[in-house]
Motif scaffolding. Structure first.
Motif, PDB file in Angstrom:
ATOM      1  N   GLY A 272       0.816  -1.197   0.000  1.00  0.00           N
ATOM      2  CA  GLY A 272       0.000   0.000   0.000  1.00  0.00           C
ATOM      3  C   GLY A 272       0.858   1.258   0.000  1.00  0.00           C
ATOM      4  O   GLY A 272       1.912   1.301   0.618  1.00  0.00           O
ATOM      5  N   GLU A 273       0.397   2.270  -0.728  1.00  0.00           N
ATOM      6  CA  GLU A 273       1.099   3.544  -0.766  1.00  0.00           C
ATOM      7  C   GLU A 273       0.209   4.606  -1.373  1.00  0.00           C
ATOM      8  O   GLU A 273      -0.948   4.339  -1.720  1.00  0.00           O
ATOM      9  CB  GLU A 273       2.405   3.427  -1.547  1.00  0.00           C
ATOM     10  CG  GLU A 273       2.247   3.048  -3.006  1.00  0.00           C
ATOM     11  CD  GLU A 273       3.606   2.955  -3.696  1.00  0.00           C
ATOM     12  OE1 GLU A 273       4.254   1.892  -3.597  1.00  0.00           O
ATOM     13  OE2 GLU A 273       4.003   3.943  -4.336  1.00  0.00           O
TER      14      GLU A 273
ATOM     15  N   ALA B 204      -4.508   9.051  -9.164  1.00  0.00           N
ATOM     16  CA  ALA B 204      -5.635   8.419  -9.854  1.00  0.00           C
ATOM     17  C   ALA B 204      -5.194   7.949 -11.237  1.00  0.00           C
ATOM     18  O   ALA B 204      -4.432   8.641 -11.924  1.00  0.00           O
ATOM     19  CB  ALA B 204      -6.800   9.389  -9.974  1.00  0.00           C
ATOM     20  N   GLY B 205      -5.664   6.773 -11.607  1.00  0.00           N
ATOM     21  CA  GLY B 205      -5.276   6.178 -12.875  1.00  0.00           C
ATOM     22  C   GLY B 205      -4.085   5.257 -12.769  1.00  0.00           C
ATOM     23  O   GLY B 205      -3.778   4.523 -13.714  1.00  0.00           O
ATOM     24  N   GLY B 206      -3.419   5.286 -11.647  1.00  0.00           N
ATOM     25  CA  GLY B 206      -2.241   4.461 -11.446  1.00  0.00           C
ATOM     26  C   GLY B 206      -2.581   3.040 -11.031  1.00  0.00           C
ATOM     27  O   GLY B 206      -3.750   2.650 -10.970  1.00  0.00           O
ATOM     28  N   SER B 207      -1.532   2.278 -10.736  1.00  0.00           N
ATOM     29  CA  SER B 207      -1.674   0.872 -10.360  1.00  0.00           C
ATOM     30  C   SER B 207      -0.879   0.571  -9.097  1.00  0.00           C
ATOM     31  O   SER B 207       0.122   1.235  -8.794  1.00  0.00           O
ATOM     32  CB  SER B 207      -1.173  -0.031 -11.490  1.00  0.00           C
ATOM     33  OG  SER B 207      -1.926   0.136 -12.664  1.00  0.00           O
ATOM     34  N   LEU B 208      -1.337  -0.450  -8.396  1.00  0.00           N
ATOM     35  CA  LEU B 208      -0.625  -0.973  -7.226  1.00  0.00           C
ATOM     36  C   LEU B 208      -0.832  -2.477  -7.182  1.00  0.00           C
ATOM     37  O   LEU B 208      -1.860  -2.973  -7.648  1.00  0.00           O
ATOM     38  CB  LEU B 208      -1.161  -0.378  -5.922  1.00  0.00           C
ATOM     39  CG  LEU B 208      -0.723   1.012  -5.488  1.00  0.00           C
ATOM     40  CD1 LEU B 208      -1.482   1.415  -4.226  1.00  0.00           C
ATOM     41  CD2 LEU B 208       0.766   1.083  -5.271  1.00  0.00           C
ATOM     42  N   ARG B 209       0.126  -3.179  -6.588  1.00  0.00           N
ATOM     43  CA  ARG B 209      -0.062  -4.583  -6.301  1.00  0.00           C
ATOM     44  C   ARG B 209       0.153  -4.810  -4.810  1.00  0.00           C
ATOM     45  O   ARG B 209       1.236  -4.539  -4.286  1.00  0.00           O
ATOM     46  CB  ARG B 209       0.894  -5.475  -7.104  1.00  0.00           C
ATOM     47  CG  ARG B 209       0.527  -6.946  -6.931  1.00  0.00           C
ATOM     48  CD  ARG B 209       1.363  -7.869  -7.786  1.00  0.00           C
ATOM     49  NE  ARG B 209       2.649  -8.193  -7.179  1.00  0.00           N
ATOM     50  CZ  ARG B 209       3.317  -9.330  -7.391  1.00  0.00           C
ATOM     51  NH1 ARG B 209       2.815 -10.232  -8.212  1.00  0.00           N
ATOM     52  NH2 ARG B 209       4.486  -9.527  -6.830  1.00  0.00           N
TER      53      ARG B 209
ATOM     54  N   ALA C 187      -8.453   3.472   1.029  1.00  0.00           N
ATOM     55  CA  ALA C 187      -8.918   2.674   2.161  1.00  0.00           C
ATOM     56  C   ALA C 187      -7.746   1.897   2.742  1.00  0.00           C
ATOM     57  O   ALA C 187      -6.683   1.795   2.114  1.00  0.00           O
ATOM     58  CB  ALA C 187     -10.008   1.694   1.732  1.00  0.00           C
ATOM     59  N   ALA C 188      -7.976   1.339   3.915  1.00  0.00           N
ATOM     60  CA  ALA C 188      -7.069   0.317   4.435  1.00  0.00           C
ATOM     61  C   ALA C 188      -7.525  -1.016   3.862  1.00  0.00           C
ATOM     62  O   ALA C 188      -8.716  -1.340   3.938  1.00  0.00           O
ATOM     63  CB  ALA C 188      -7.112   0.287   5.951  1.00  0.00           C
ATOM     64  N   TYR C 189      -6.601  -1.755   3.299  1.00  0.00           N
ATOM     65  CA  TYR C 189      -6.921  -3.038   2.662  1.00  0.00           C
ATOM     66  C   TYR C 189      -6.448  -4.175   3.557  1.00  0.00           C
ATOM     67  O   TYR C 189      -5.287  -4.188   4.002  1.00  0.00           O
ATOM     68  CB  TYR C 189      -6.257  -3.115   1.292  1.00  0.00           C
ATOM     69  CG  TYR C 189      -6.988  -2.311   0.251  1.00  0.00           C
ATOM     70  CD1 TYR C 189      -6.968  -0.917   0.276  1.00  0.00           C
ATOM     71  CD2 TYR C 189      -7.730  -2.937  -0.751  1.00  0.00           C
ATOM     72  CE1 TYR C 189      -7.659  -0.172  -0.665  1.00  0.00           C
ATOM     73  CE2 TYR C 189      -8.423  -2.207  -1.691  1.00  0.00           C
ATOM     74  CZ  TYR C 189      -8.385  -0.823  -1.648  1.00  0.00           C
ATOM     75  OH  TYR C 189      -9.080  -0.088  -2.579  1.00  0.00           O
ATOM     76  N   TYR C 190      -7.356  -5.118   3.796  1.00  0.00           N
ATOM     77  CA  TYR C 190      -7.097  -6.238   4.698  1.00  0.00           C
ATOM     78  C   TYR C 190      -7.167  -7.562   3.943  1.00  0.00           C
ATOM     79  O   TYR C 190      -8.085  -7.796   3.155  1.00  0.00           O
ATOM     80  CB  TYR C 190      -8.130  -6.256   5.816  1.00  0.00           C
ATOM     81  CG  TYR C 190      -8.099  -5.033   6.695  1.00  0.00           C
ATOM     82  CD1 TYR C 190      -8.854  -3.919   6.387  1.00  0.00           C
ATOM     83  CD2 TYR C 190      -7.304  -5.009   7.840  1.00  0.00           C
ATOM     84  CE1 TYR C 190      -8.820  -2.790   7.193  1.00  0.00           C
ATOM     85  CE2 TYR C 190      -7.266  -3.897   8.653  1.00  0.00           C
ATOM     86  CZ  TYR C 190      -8.030  -2.783   8.325  1.00  0.00           C
ATOM     87  OH  TYR C 190      -7.987  -1.670   9.124  1.00  0.00           O
ATOM     88  N   CYS C 191      -6.228  -8.418   4.242  1.00  0.00           N
ATOM     89  CA  CYS C 191      -6.214  -9.775   3.734  1.00  0.00           C
ATOM     90  C   CYS C 191      -6.890 -10.685   4.756  1.00  0.00           C
ATOM     91  O   CYS C 191      -6.778 -10.456   5.973  1.00  0.00           O
ATOM     92  CB  CYS C 191      -4.758 -10.196   3.524  1.00  0.00           C
ATOM     93  SG  CYS C 191      -4.507 -11.904   3.069  1.00  0.00           S
ATOM     94  N   ALA C 192      -7.605 -11.702   4.257  1.00  0.00           N
ATOM     95  CA  ALA C 192      -8.293 -12.623   5.147  1.00  0.00           C
ATOM     96  C   ALA C 192      -8.204 -14.041   4.605  1.00  0.00           C
ATOM     97  O   ALA C 192      -8.187 -14.244   3.388  1.00  0.00           O
ATOM     98  CB  ALA C 192      -9.751 -12.211   5.310  1.00  0.00           C
TER      99      ALA C 192
ATOM    100  N   THR D 251      -3.059  -2.687   5.080  1.00  0.00           N
ATOM    101  CA  THR D 251      -2.087  -1.805   4.429  1.00  0.00           C
ATOM    102  C   THR D 251      -2.860  -0.647   3.813  1.00  0.00           C
ATOM    103  O   THR D 251      -3.925  -0.852   3.220  1.00  0.00           O
ATOM    104  CB  THR D 251      -1.263  -2.569   3.375  1.00  0.00           C
ATOM    105  OG1 THR D 251      -0.245  -1.715   2.846  1.00  0.00           O
ATOM    106  CG2 THR D 251      -2.112  -3.106   2.237  1.00  0.00           C
ATOM    107  N   GLN D 252      -2.349   0.569   3.978  1.00  0.00           N
ATOM    108  CA  GLN D 252      -3.083   1.765   3.553  1.00  0.00           C
ATOM    109  C   GLN D 252      -2.828   2.058   2.084  1.00  0.00           C
ATOM    110  O   GLN D 252      -1.680   2.150   1.634  1.00  0.00           O
ATOM    111  CB  GLN D 252      -2.668   2.969   4.400  1.00  0.00           C
ATOM    112  CG  GLN D 252      -3.379   4.252   4.032  1.00  0.00           C
ATOM    113  CD  GLN D 252      -4.872   4.204   4.304  1.00  0.00           C
ATOM    114  OE1 GLN D 252      -5.312   3.614   5.297  1.00  0.00           O
ATOM    115  NE2 GLN D 252      -5.658   4.819   3.426  1.00  0.00           N
ATOM    116  N   VAL D 253      -3.917   2.246   1.367  1.00  0.00           N
ATOM    117  CA  VAL D 253      -3.872   2.676  -0.030  1.00  0.00           C
ATOM    118  C   VAL D 253      -4.533   4.040  -0.118  1.00  0.00           C
ATOM    119  O   VAL D 253      -5.677   4.199   0.317  1.00  0.00           O
ATOM    120  CB  VAL D 253      -4.602   1.670  -0.941  1.00  0.00           C
ATOM    121  CG1 VAL D 253      -4.729   2.223  -2.362  1.00  0.00           C
ATOM    122  CG2 VAL D 253      -3.867   0.341  -0.947  1.00  0.00           C
ATOM    123  N   THR D 254      -3.824   5.014  -0.650  1.00  0.00           N
ATOM    124  CA  THR D 254      -4.350   6.356  -0.793  1.00  0.00           C
ATOM    125  C   THR D 254      -4.205   6.793  -2.246  1.00  0.00           C
ATOM    126  O   THR D 254      -3.103   6.738  -2.805  1.00  0.00           O
ATOM    127  CB  THR D 254      -3.614   7.352   0.117  1.00  0.00           C
ATOM    128  OG1 THR D 254      -3.705   6.900   1.473  1.00  0.00           O
ATOM    129  CG2 THR D 254      -4.241   8.738   0.010  1.00  0.00           C
TER     130      THR D 254
END
Length: 123
Positions: free
Chosen positions: A9-10, A14-19, A91-96, A117-120
């Motif tokens: 997360g980082e 807008a329009g960008g990508s993350l993994r 948002a904060a993204y959570y794995c489950a 992990t925080q995604v902004t």
């Protein structure tokens, strides 16, 4: 001790990508359903994507065709590729991890959770 640790997360435009990555330890989850949820400030945690042990997947309508969930059972890791990101994806993204093999979209179906992990996404 079972642990799920999210990373990736980082802050992006807008329009960008993350993994995002979620590395599991303490036990193997190769035959378990895995999922990503997210929680924006002031909102409830919501389902994003899930994958079963065979690789079948399901997505929330808001992310379908933009996000892709995948897994590498050899690494005991699940990923979330996020493309065409929008400010509303912030948002904060959570794995489950679930105790079952199948896809589940409700939070109560998952027994193990990461810390998030925080995604902004900036506009």
């Amino acid at each position: 001790q079972v642990q799920l640790v999210e990373s990736g997360g980082e802050l992006v435009q807008a329009g960008g990508s993350l993994r995002l990555s979620c590395a599991a330890s303490g036990r193997t989850f190769s035959r378990n359903g895995m999922a990503w949820f997210r929680q924006a400030p002031g909102k409830e945690r919501e389902f994003v994507a899930a994958i079963d042990w065979l690789g079948e997947s399901a997505y929330a309508r808001s992310v379908k065709d933009r996000f892709t969930i995948s897994r590498d059972n050899a690494k005991n890791t699940v990923y979330l590729q996020m493309n065409s990101l929008k400010p509303e994806d912030t948002a904060a993204y959570y794995c489950a991890a679930s105790s079952t093999e199948r896809i589940r979209i409700t939070q109560g179906s998952y027994d193990y959770w990461g810390q998030g992990t925080q995604v902004t996404i900036s506009s």
